[in-house]
Structures are given as C-alpha cells and as structure tokens.
Design an enzyme around this catalytic site. Structure first.
Site, PDB file in Angstrom:
ATOM      1  CE  LYS A   1      56.266  39.315  45.104  1.00 15.05           C
ATOM      2  NZ  LYS A   1      54.828  39.574  45.029  1.00 15.05           N
ATOM      3  CG  ASN A   2      53.782  35.568  45.123  1.00 18.62           C
ATOM      4  OD1 ASN A   2      54.021  36.730  45.457  1.00 18.62           O
ATOM      5  ND2 ASN A   2      53.692  35.194  43.854  1.00 18.62           N
TER       6      ASN A   2
ATOM      7  CB  CYS B   1      53.553  44.429  39.210  1.00 22.59           C
ATOM      8  SG  CYS B   1      55.210  44.330  39.849  1.00 22.59           S
TER       9      CYS B   1
ATOM     10  NE  ARG C   1      47.988  42.023  39.311  1.00 24.85           N
ATOM     11  CZ  ARG C   1      49.108  41.654  39.904  1.00 24.85           C
ATOM     12  NH1 ARG C   1      50.136  42.450  39.911  1.00 24.85           N
ATOM     13  NH2 ARG C   1      49.201  40.494  40.509  1.00 24.85           N
TER      14      ARG C   1
ATOM     15  CG  ASP D   1      54.958  35.846  39.156  1.00 20.83           C
ATOM     16  OD1 ASP D   1      54.332  36.674  38.474  1.00 20.83           O
ATOM     17  OD2 ASP D   1      54.658  35.581  40.332  1.00 20.83           O
TER      18      ASP D   1
ATOM     19  NE  ARG E   1      56.246  45.406  44.567  1.00 24.46           N
ATOM     20  CZ  ARG E   1      55.157  45.215  43.849  1.00 24.46           C
ATOM     21  NH1 ARG E   1      54.971  45.938  42.765  1.00 24.46           N
ATOM     22  NH2 ARG E   1      54.273  44.320  44.184  1.00 24.46           N
TER      23      ARG E   1
HETATM   24  C1  UD1 Z   1      49.293  36.143  42.324  1.00 25.06           C
HETATM   25  C2  UD1 Z   1      50.762  36.394  42.584  1.00 25.06           C
HETATM   26  C3  UD1 Z   1      51.465  36.871  41.327  1.00 25.06           C
HETATM   27  C4  UD1 Z   1      51.223  35.895  40.188  1.00 25.06           C
HETATM   28  C5  UD1 Z   1      49.736  35.609  40.011  1.00 25.06           C
HETATM   29  C6  UD1 Z   1      49.453  34.511  38.996  1.00 25.06           C
HETATM   30  C7  UD1 Z   1      50.842  37.022  44.909  1.00 25.06           C
HETATM   31  C8  UD1 Z   1      51.103  38.085  45.911  1.00 25.06           C
HETATM   32  N1  UD1 Z   1      50.899  37.382  43.625  1.00 25.06           N
HETATM   33  O1  UD1 Z   1      48.720  37.387  41.939  1.00 25.06           O
HETATM   34  O2  UD1 Z   1      52.862  36.972  41.613  1.00 25.06           O
HETATM   35  O3  UD1 Z   1      51.736  36.446  39.003  1.00 25.06           O
HETATM   36  O4  UD1 Z   1      49.154  35.185  41.267  1.00 25.06           O
HETATM   37  O5  UD1 Z   1      50.116  33.350  39.346  1.00 25.06           O
HETATM   38  O6  UD1 Z   1      50.634  35.871  45.240  1.00 25.06           O
HETATM   39  N2  UD1 Z   1      41.499  38.093  37.940  1.00 25.06           N
HETATM   40  C9  UD1 Z   1      40.230  38.568  37.624  1.00 25.06           C
HETATM   41  N3  UD1 Z   1      39.448  38.985  38.659  1.00 25.06           N
HETATM   42  C10 UD1 Z   1      39.846  38.929  39.970  1.00 25.06           C
HETATM   43  C11 UD1 Z   1      41.139  38.427  40.260  1.00 25.06           C
HETATM   44  C12 UD1 Z   1      41.935  38.011  39.214  1.00 25.06           C
HETATM   45  O7  UD1 Z   1      39.848  38.632  36.463  1.00 25.06           O
HETATM   46  O8  UD1 Z   1      39.065  39.317  40.859  1.00 25.06           O
HETATM   47  C13 UD1 Z   1      42.371  37.649  36.832  1.00 25.06           C
HETATM   48  C14 UD1 Z   1      43.657  38.481  36.745  1.00 25.06           C
HETATM   49  O9  UD1 Z   1      43.455  39.682  36.021  1.00 25.06           O
HETATM   50  C15 UD1 Z   1      44.566  37.508  36.034  1.00 25.06           C
HETATM   51  C16 UD1 Z   1      44.133  36.141  36.581  1.00 25.06           C
HETATM   52  O10 UD1 Z   1      42.819  36.329  37.102  1.00 25.06           O
HETATM   53  O11 UD1 Z   1      44.319  37.538  34.670  1.00 25.06           O
HETATM   54  C17 UD1 Z   1      45.016  35.590  37.670  1.00 25.06           C
HETATM   55  O12 UD1 Z   1      45.173  36.569  38.701  1.00 25.06           O
HETATM   56  P1  UD1 Z   1      45.419  36.130  40.217  1.00 25.06           P
HETATM   57  O13 UD1 Z   1      45.704  34.663  40.253  1.00 25.06           O
HETATM   58  O14 UD1 Z   1      44.315  36.647  41.052  1.00 25.06           O
HETATM   59  O15 UD1 Z   1      46.746  36.927  40.567  1.00 25.06           O
HETATM   60  P2  UD1 Z   1      47.140  37.591  41.927  1.00 25.06           P
HETATM   61  O16 UD1 Z   1      46.540  36.842  43.073  1.00 25.06           O
HETATM   62  O17 UD1 Z   1      46.919  39.046  41.837  1.00 25.06           O
END
Ligand code: UD1
Length: 417
Positions: free
Chosen positions: A22-23, A116, A121, A305, A398
């Site tokens: 998925k990711n 989710c 986030r 995850d 999902r």
């Molecule tokens: C992706 C994955 C998700 C996985 C996560 C961490 C996809 C579609 N989803 O989510 O399944 O659980 O990586 O491996 O690939 N953060 C900030 N500011 C930002 C962005 C992120 O503070 O602008 C923080 C988030 O709150 C979190 C951390 O950074 O604490 C990691 O988030 P991130 O790696 O961005 O996760 P996703 O890309 O949303």
C-alpha cells in the site's frame, strides 16, 4: 463487509501470497502524473486506499483502467490541480498528490488530508520543504491552496524523517529546475520504491535508501512498466498471526530483506524463521515468548505499523513485554479492545504499555478503530476462546486486500458478515 467473526484456536497452516505494498503503491500512483505518457503499475493492491487514489486521479483528468495484474494510468488529460473529493479528507496519502500536482500544474487546492485517526498528523514539514522550493501556501476555509510559478531546487533539511514529506520533496524535486539536496530523509523501503519508479521513468536521484538524497530536476519523464514490491506490513501481520496461533506458514513473496527488525522480534518471541527464494517460512511456538522491550522507530527500526500486532501477540505470550511507541501519539487505541478480550495491559504513560501475557483471550465483540489496530484484533482473535466479532472492518480493507480470505486459506475459522 463491515464485521469479521473469528472462532479462535486453530493453528494457521499452509501458504499465503503477500499482496503489493500500500505505502509503495500510493506515492507511485501519484508520481504517474509527472510523466508524459501512460504507466502500467503491476501488483497494485486492490484495497480501498488505492481505489480512493484512483478516484482522485480520475477526478484530476487521468484515464485509469484496472487490468488483470495492475493498473494502467494515462495522465495526458490532467489540467487542474483541484481535488474536491472527500477521498482527500479520509486518506492522508492524498498528500503526496501535493508534490506531484505542483510539479505538473503549479497549483493545488485540496481539503486538509485525513488518514487513520492516530495522533494529530501535522503537515508542517511538507509545507516548510515545499516553500523552500518556491511554493506559496494559503489556507482558504478548510482548504489548502498551494501555488508555484516555477519549482526550483533547494537544500532542505527535515527535522524529522517524515515519509510523506520525503516523498513530496522527491516528487517536486524531479520536476524542479536544478538540484534538490534533501538531508534527514526518511529511509523507508517505500521511498526507495518511489525512487525506482521515477528512475525507470528517466529521473536521476542519488543516494536512494540513505539520509541524504540528491534529486536532479528538470529531466523529461516517460511512462514505464513498474511492479509494486510486496507489502512488508501485511507480511509482518501474517507472521505474528502465525506466532499467535502456533502455526506453520509460508509468506510467499514476503520482502525478508526489509523485515529485519520484525524477524528479530519474531525469533525473540519463539518463532523459527527460514528465508528462501519463495519467501519466509515461519513456525510459531506452542506459546509465544514475551517480546522484552519493543520500541517503534523509523526504518530500519521496528515499524509503528506493526506495533498493534506486536501488542496483540504479547497479550498471549508467556511473560511481560513493554511496548513503546515513538512515532505517533494516540496509537494505543487497541488496548481497550484487547482488555475486553481479557488481555492484561497496563498503560504506563501515553507512549508506553506493559503487557502481561495470558494463556488465551476470550471472544467477544470488539471494534476496529483504525487500520492496523483492526488487523491486530483479527490476529488476537485467532487465540481467543469462542467467537470474536470485529466491527468497523472497513478500516482494515484500507490496507488488506482480503484478510478473511487469507486467514481462511490458512485454516482459520473466519467469516466476514
Ligand atoms: C507513512 C505511512 C504510515 C506509517 C508512517 C511512519 C504511508 C501512506 N503511510 O505515514 O503507514 O505509519 O509513514 O512510518 O506511507 N510529522 C510532523 N510533521 C509533518 C509530517 C510528519 O510532525 O509535516 C510527524 C508525524 O506526526 C509523525 C512522524 O512525523 O510523528 C512521522 O510521520 P510520517 O513519516 O510523515 O508519516 P506518514 O508519511 O503520514
């Protein structure tokens, strides 16, 4: 298919094919927008998040057709970067369309992306990085507007290794004028998958898989034929299901090289793992052992995850396991549901729980509140006496093509209702 019923107590046996990731699929689908012609994305998982992404691509003007083995995307008809659909609100990965659309159209209007319900986030890292590349952002009501005259390369440092922000910088970077140097990039295998797809299309990215990426922008990108790698999180879910049930299974096509931390915990919990060309063979112990101290971390650490699935496994292990979540807040929503099944879990603080394993759980009605927690409840139910009914299963679909079919083929007594 809102609920799943499981009658526990059967050891899983046989082999299960692991679906595409998925990711990896979601950002690759977003990246198809950047090319001049059609891309064929094989092994694309048929899950609701991918269907939502396909709807968004169609809404933007792409022609998207499912074929037997994947999906064919023709981005020629794209004209506007406006996403009205509700799919944006319920799928956080629609956020990677931001970088892609800025690269293609120079303008994006979208609802604040959802996903989710695991923590707040934020998207500050995405915004700060893209601003460095020349993008201006404005909030219009509940919508975010991003505009750029001409994307330019930049030197960017991410404060946290955000997967999504890394992907957005890569997507914008391949279309920008000049080079983008990204420090502090996330190293998840799904980022390598995106880089491989873009390189197949003609992009030049150095440092793939490392913390510093050099993205050379401005090259013409062509459509390509690409195979999405197998899903390490689905493979990990089924691996822990084997431990919980005391089974013996082959995870066909599982990406073992991306699963080191997961395989390590599996062995610590009493599983025997054998890696072959076919995939991963796992033999679960009669009773899983405690997992010691499990701490989630960015790749190559233990994936957040799979934290809920590890928690479900620790619930029926012999001894105590401490689980610390370091990536997302609010990712212990499963605790309440597992307790309902008889699990003994003490919440030490909002990031840490102590699990005292019990010999078996008791079937009852529990609710899936998010994707991975829902899958973990299905895993826990494999070692519960009597019937467990898991409601709210649309979350599970999902990310899992058909968890019911897969567990049934492995011998579980499970139905979707
Ligand atoms: C992706 C994955 C998700 C996985 C996560 C961490 C996809 C579609 N989803 O989510 O399944 O659980 O990586 O491996 O690939 N953060 C900030 N500011 C930002 C962005 C992120 O503070 O602008 C923080 C988030 O709150 C979190 C951390 O950074 O604490 C990691 O988030 P991130 O790696 O961005 O996760 P996703 O890309 O949303």
């Amino acid at each position: 298919m809102e609920s799943i019923c499981v009658w526990g107590g059967v050891a899983l046996q046989g082999k299960v094919h692991i679906q595409g990731s998925k990711n990896a699929a979601l950002p690759v689908l977003a990246a198809t927008l950047l090319t001049g012609d059609s891309s064929y994305i094989r092994n694309c998982p048929r899950i609701s998040d991918v269907h939502a992404m396909v709807s968004l691509l169609r809404e933007l003007g792409c022609e998207v057709n499912w074929k037997e083995d994947g999906v064919l995307v023709n981005p020629a008809g794209i004209c506007l970067g406006e996403m009205k659909s509700d799919a944006v609100r319920c799928m956080r990965s629609s956020l990677c369309l931001l970088g892609a659309l800025l690269g293609r159209c120079g303008e994006v209007v979208m609802e604040h992306p959802g996903g989710c319900v695991i923590g707040s986030r934020p998207i500050d890292l995405h915004i700060a990085a893209l601003e460095k590349m020349g993008v201006s952002f404005a909030v219009e009501g509940s919508r975010l507007k991003a505009v750029v005259k001409r994307l330019h390369g930049a030197e960017i440092r991410l404060e946290k290794p955000s997967v999504g922000a890394t992907e957005n910088v890569i997507l914008a970077g391949v279309m920008a004028e000049g080079d983008t140097i990204l420090h502090g990039a996330a190293r998840e295998p799904e980022i390598c998958a995106l880089c491989r797809y873009l390189e197949n299309c003609g992009a030049l990215i150095e440092g793939t898989g490392g913390e510093t990426l050099a993205i050379h922008g401005g090259r013409t990108l062509y459509g390509t034929d690409y195979r999405v790698p197998s899903d390490r999180i689905v493979a990990g879910t089924y691996l822990f299901a084997c431990l919980v049930s005391g089974g013996n299974i082959l995870l066909e096509d599982a990406p073992a090289s991306e699963m080191e931390s997961v395989l390590r915990l599996c062995e610590q919990m009493g599983g025997h793992v054998c890696i072959s060309e076919e995939g991963i063979y796992v033999q679960g112990p009669a009773v899983p052992k405690a997992g010691g101290y499990v701490r989630t971390a960015a790749y190559p650490g233990f994936p957040t995850d799979l934290q809920s699935v590890a928690l479900a496994t620790a619930s029926v292990a012999e001894g105590e396991t401490v689980i610390e979540e370091t990536i997302f807040e609010n990712r212990f929503r499963i605790v309440e549901e597992l307790r309902r099944m008889g699990a003994e879990i003490e919440v030490l603080n909002d990031k840490k729980v102590l699990v005292r394993g019990v010999p078996y759980l008791t079937g009852c009605e529990v609710e899936a509140k998010e994707l991975r927690g829902g899958a973990a409840l299905t895993v826990a139910a494999l070692r519960a006496e009597g019937r467990t009914t898991i409601t709210g299963c649309s979350y599970i679909y999902r990310g899992y093509e058909n968890i019911c079919r897969d567990f049934k083929e492995l011998g579980a007594r499970i139905i979707s209702v």
